[in-house]
Design an enzyme around this catalytic site. Sequence first.
Site, PDB file in Angstrom:
ATOM      1  N   ARG A  98      -3.088 -10.051   5.496  1.00 26.90           N
ATOM      2  CA  ARG A  98      -3.697 -10.141   4.158  1.00 26.90           C
ATOM      3  C   ARG A  98      -2.657  -9.638   3.160  1.00 26.90           C
ATOM      4  O   ARG A  98      -2.286  -8.469   3.178  1.00 26.90           O
ATOM      5  CB  ARG A  98      -4.968  -9.292   4.111  1.00 26.90           C
ATOM      6  CG  ARG A  98      -5.719  -9.342   2.791  1.00 26.90           C
ATOM      7  CD  ARG A  98      -6.979  -8.493   2.852  1.00 26.90           C
ATOM      8  NE  ARG A  98      -7.704  -8.530   1.591  1.00 26.90           N
ATOM      9  CZ  ARG A  98      -7.495  -7.713   0.573  1.00 26.90           C
ATOM     10  NH1 ARG A  98      -6.551  -6.769   0.659  1.00 26.90           N
ATOM     11  NH2 ARG A  98      -8.201  -7.814  -0.547  1.00 26.90           N
TER      12      ARG A  98
ATOM     13  N   LYS B  63       0.822  -1.206   0.000  1.00 30.65           N
ATOM     14  CA  LYS B  63       0.000   0.000   0.000  1.00 30.65           C
ATOM     15  C   LYS B  63       0.859   1.261   0.000  1.00 30.65           C
ATOM     16  O   LYS B  63       2.077   1.228   0.206  1.00 30.65           O
ATOM     17  CB  LYS B  63      -0.948  -0.005   1.209  1.00 30.65           C
ATOM     18  CG  LYS B  63      -2.086  -1.010   1.067  1.00 30.65           C
ATOM     19  CD  LYS B  63      -3.068  -0.918   2.224  1.00 30.65           C
ATOM     20  CE  LYS B  63      -4.255  -1.850   2.002  1.00 30.65           C
ATOM     21  NZ  LYS B  63      -5.221  -1.796   3.124  1.00 30.65           N
TER      22      LYS B  63
END
Length: 291
Positions: free
Chosen positions: A272, A238
Amino acid sequence: MPLPSYPTTHCLRSPHGRLLDLRQPQVMGILNLTPDSFYPGSRLGQATEAALLARAEAMLAAGAAALDVGGYSSRPGADDIAPAEEMRRLLPAIAALRHEFPHAFISADTFRAAVAAEAVAAGADLVNDIGGGTLDAEMLPTVARLGVPYCLMHLRGNPQTMRSLTHYDEDIVLTLLRFFRDQLAALRQANGGQPRPDVLLDPGFGFAKTPALNHALLRRLPELHALGCPLLVGLSRKAMVYKPLGLGPETALNGTTALHVVALQGGARLLRVHDVPEARQTLALLAAEVA
């Protein structure tokens, strides 16, 4: 630094009888059925069923304890799609994965109650809701009715508006604690006043949060254990990883691994991730240090 042990760790039990053992940290592999997810390397989009199954097989062989399958891109500013399109992408994939890998623990990544219900009927074991029950009023009653494990994530607004909702009038951790408290209470009410033990909490890294807030939240992750639920952490590739380094998501694997260590030391129980082998190696090395 040894990994912390929290009394909240437990197994999630699927209505289909499968278990996800969170007594030790585990890895969840990401399967994006979208053409526009933020990391191009994760996009399956129009890929064939064979390509989907091959990627899932590789993740399971590398040690993924769960697969998270999504048909709606939740990157900031992503286009909205109709529920019918989300179902068209998601449901055949879940059915194919369930047929090919009958023992795999499959998560349906959706914030829509109707999609969640159909996904569970197709074989999904967990509902991973980026809205934490705020984007569809029927989600919490549906999860309660289905008796399915549920991941409750913090989000303000939606993927189309969250970039403009990053200002918080109070401490970010206190904000999340209040949000999770209220949503857990609403879930309990939807469940006839009975507590739901099979709930994961996700702080929502990158969702309506600035890079500074993301990193502050990561450092203070242990404070979220006050609510008694295991934590899912999704920070793989991210912007909070690559932007401080002047990189892009394609070159953010090393930074992701570094932040995974911080998350695990903060008590995360489920990572995740896009890159299952590297995440599993991180878990193995930390476990070896503890031993």
